[in-house]
Design a protein around this motif. Structure first.
Motif, PDB file in Angstrom:
ATOM      1  N   ASP A 216       0.858  -1.179   0.000  1.00  0.00           N
ATOM      2  CA  ASP A 216       0.000   0.000   0.000  1.00  0.00           C
ATOM      3  C   ASP A 216       0.898   1.234   0.000  1.00  0.00           C
ATOM      4  OD1 ASP A 216       1.020   0.004   2.540  1.00  0.00           O
ATOM      5  OD2 ASP A 216      -0.880  -0.291   3.576  1.00  0.00           O
TER       6      ASP A 216
ATOM      7  N   LEU B  42     -10.280   5.927  -6.615  1.00  0.00           N
ATOM      8  CA  LEU B  42     -10.086   4.594  -6.037  1.00  0.00           C
ATOM      9  C   LEU B  42      -9.525   4.673  -4.622  1.00  0.00           C
ATOM     10  CD1 LEU B  42     -10.706   3.578  -8.907  1.00  0.00           C
ATOM     11  CD2 LEU B  42      -8.872   1.904  -8.612  1.00  0.00           C
TER      12      LEU B  42
ATOM     13  N   GLY C 231     -12.142   2.970  -1.943  1.00  0.00           N
ATOM     14  CA  GLY C 231     -11.861   1.553  -1.732  1.00  0.00           C
ATOM     15  C   GLY C 231     -12.382   0.688  -2.861  1.00  0.00           C
TER      16      GLY C 231
ATOM     17  N   ARG D  25     -12.779  -1.576  -6.128  1.00  0.00           N
ATOM     18  CA  ARG D  25     -11.915  -2.604  -6.705  1.00  0.00           C
ATOM     19  C   ARG D  25     -11.501  -2.224  -8.126  1.00  0.00           C
ATOM     20  NH1 ARG D  25     -15.582  -5.901  -3.812  1.00  0.00           N
ATOM     21  NH2 ARG D  25     -14.559  -7.404  -2.416  1.00  0.00           N
TER      22      ARG D  25
ATOM     23  N   TYR E 230      -4.234  -2.147  -7.253  1.00  0.00           N
ATOM     24  CA  TYR E 230      -4.916  -2.692  -6.076  1.00  0.00           C
ATOM     25  C   TYR E 230      -4.349  -2.109  -4.784  1.00  0.00           C
ATOM     26  CZ  TYR E 230      -8.605  -6.119  -5.337  1.00  0.00           C
ATOM     27  OH  TYR E 230      -9.821  -6.719  -5.105  1.00  0.00           O
TER      28      TYR E 230
ATOM     29  N   ARG F 106      -6.654   0.365  -3.157  1.00  0.00           N
ATOM     30  CA  ARG F 106      -7.722  -0.190  -2.308  1.00  0.00           C
ATOM     31  C   ARG F 106      -7.184  -0.504  -0.911  1.00  0.00           C
ATOM     32  NH1 ARG F 106     -12.701  -2.958  -2.256  1.00  0.00           N
ATOM     33  NH2 ARG F 106     -12.693  -5.015  -1.251  1.00  0.00           N
ATOM     34  N   HIS F 107      -5.974  -1.073  -0.851  1.00  0.00           N
ATOM     35  CA  HIS F 107      -5.389  -1.385   0.452  1.00  0.00           C
ATOM     36  C   HIS F 107      -5.037  -0.108   1.219  1.00  0.00           C
ATOM     37  CE1 HIS F 107      -5.510  -5.274  -1.177  1.00  0.00           C
ATOM     38  NE2 HIS F 107      -4.418  -5.197  -1.896  1.00  0.00           N
TER      39      HIS F 107
ATOM     40  N   TYR G  12      -6.699   2.698   0.997  1.00  0.00           N
ATOM     41  CA  TYR G  12      -7.967   3.199   1.539  1.00  0.00           C
ATOM     42  C   TYR G  12      -8.296   2.499   2.854  1.00  0.00           C
ATOM     43  CZ  TYR G  12     -12.920   3.994   2.240  1.00  0.00           C
ATOM     44  OH  TYR G  12     -14.130   4.329   2.808  1.00  0.00           O
TER      45      TYR G  12
ATOM     46  N   MET H 115     -16.426  -1.593   1.599  1.00  0.00           N
ATOM     47  CA  MET H 115     -15.556  -2.189   0.594  1.00  0.00           C
ATOM     48  C   MET H 115     -16.172  -3.418  -0.072  1.00  0.00           C
ATOM     49  SD  MET H 115     -11.806  -1.739   2.387  1.00  0.00           S
ATOM     50  CE  MET H 115     -10.933  -2.157   0.883  1.00  0.00           C
TER      51      MET H 115
END
Length: 415
Positions: free
Chosen positions: A188, A227, A231, A233, A345, A348-349, A351, A370
């Motif tokens: 992240d 994004l 969060g 995908r 991705y 997302r992590h 977030y 999420m």
């Protein structure tokens, strides 16, 4: 009674027909088992030998039918193509799960090249173990548990097709196991790296060439921000997002944006952090088909147009590569905690990490936001517990001032 040609002979009171086809010198045979016509090559040039093979094959097929074994079988590639065609039809009709794309990719890249000419009924434990070793060699390392889950699901789609068409019985379907490495810490962005990324994006855009290259960079900037502040995908929920799925509403004088997201899992709603509306407005102002409309009027009209598109309305499949190029140019590609390259991705992590550590969001609310399970949040983010409870562990009890809280937030300052 129909007269038979000199090249056609019958056996077992007409149940089996042996014949020569075209210019072939080897005898063929055909017979009916239940509702299925079976046609085989005896492989024999001598008529009497061909009759013996035909008779044996007929009795063998009769035995299969009597003992609930598949009468007609197919090679793996044939069944896999049927499964792929069915999944693609569902995707084209916007009715299939988006993970079907991953199943199709796995079947084409790994399963069909290895099992292609093997009969579906002949794939046993030893062949699957041989495939596992071959796949590891092709990938270059042991596949992760998540990869194996996807591959096993893809293989199960093929077997489901085979069972439905009578090519194999359910009892003969092999059990697929998952002994891959469990999920590891995911790359992240730290708050400092995230701020660096947001600060460098505008300058990186200006360094790009004109035309589509510049358009891609503008889109990437807002894509990254949305994004990282929802969060969402990447690769599934973002691809399905249309303007008709975006709702802006006001509560107690404050403006909020809500997204209806669907992709890998069942549909769910997500609320964007402060600033997301501004990022959406920027995309709207660059999209030729709707930029002449007032932003709020456009949302009310529920346009069935992709949110993440280039000015001409086309959807690019190269944001992943563009993001990697930006991270590499900015010195942010490698995550110092995991040693792995950051990818889309990672947003997302990021977030999830900010929501748990900076915002103090509880895991139940985060799971709903999420579109995942509480167990999944606990498994992937349990390492954050000490940071989340740092005040309790150190005995500190204080409330952040609004200025301190604002300084911790991850959203971009929009001018």
């Amino acid at each position: 009674m129909v007269a038979l040609s000199a090249n056609t002979h019958t056996l077992l009171d007409g149940a089996v027909k042996v014949y020569l086809r075209g210019n072939s010198k080897r005898w063929q045979a055909t017979f009916k088992i239940g509702e299925h016509w079976v046609r085989i090559s005896t492989g024999k040039r001598d008529l009497e030998e061909a009759k013996t093979v035909a008779r044996d094959q007929y009795l063998d097929y009769r035995f299969r039918a009597k003992h609930d074994l598949p009468v007609v079988t197919k090679r793996f590639e044939d069944v896999a193509r049927l499964a792929i065609a069915d999944m693609q039809r569902q995707l084209d009709a916007d009715a299939g799960r988006k993970v079907y794309r991953d199943y199709i990719k796995a079947l084409n890249k790994y399963f069909i090249p290895f099992f292609g000419k093997t009969f579906i009924t002949s794939i046993d434990h030893d062949k699957i173990q041989a495939f596992n070793r071959w796949r590891t060699k092709v990938i270059g390392h042991e596949p992760k548990a998540s990869t194996l889950n996807t591959h096993n699901s893809a293989m199960n789609k093929v077997y489901a097709e085979a069972v439905a068409r009578g090519f194999i019985t359910q009892g003969k379907v092999p059990i697929l196991t998952n002994k891959g490495d469990g999920a590891q810490r995911r790359p992240d962005f730290t708050l400092e790296d995230y701020r660096t990324m947001i600060r460098k994006l505008p300058h990186w855009i200006e360094q790009g060439k004109g035309g589509k290259s510049r358009d891609m960079r503008y889109l990437l900037r807002d894509y990254v921000l949305i994004l990282a502040n929802t969060g969402m995908r990447p690769g599934t929920e973002d691809q399905n997002l249309r303007w008709k799925h975006v709702t802006v509403f006001t509560d107690k004088g404050l403006e909020y944006v809500e997204f209806y997201l669907h992709g890998k899992t069942k549909p769910h709603e997500a609320i964007g952090r402060a600033g997301v509306i501004d990022y959406l407005k920027r995309i709207h102002s660059r999209t030729d088909a709707i930029k002449h409309l007032d932003f709020y009027d456009m949302l009310k009209q529920k346009w069935d147009l992709p949110v993440f598109c280039l000015p001409d309305g086309s959807v690019t499949e190269h944001l992943r590569q563009t993001f990697k190029a930006f991270l590499k140019d900015s010195g942010l590609l490698k995550c110092p905690k995991t040693g792995e390259n950051r990818v889309l991705y990672s947003l997302r992590h990021t977030y999830a990490t900010f929501a748990l550590v900076n915002d103090g969001m509880d895991i139940h609310a985060l799971a709903r936001q999420m579109g995942t399970s509480i167990g999944m949040i606990e498994r992937h983010y349990s390492h954050l517990t000490p940071r989340m409870k740092k005040d309790m562990f150190t005995g500190k009890r204080y409330e952040l001032s609004s200025e301190e809280y604002a300084s911790r937030q991850s959203t971009e300052n929009v001018s």
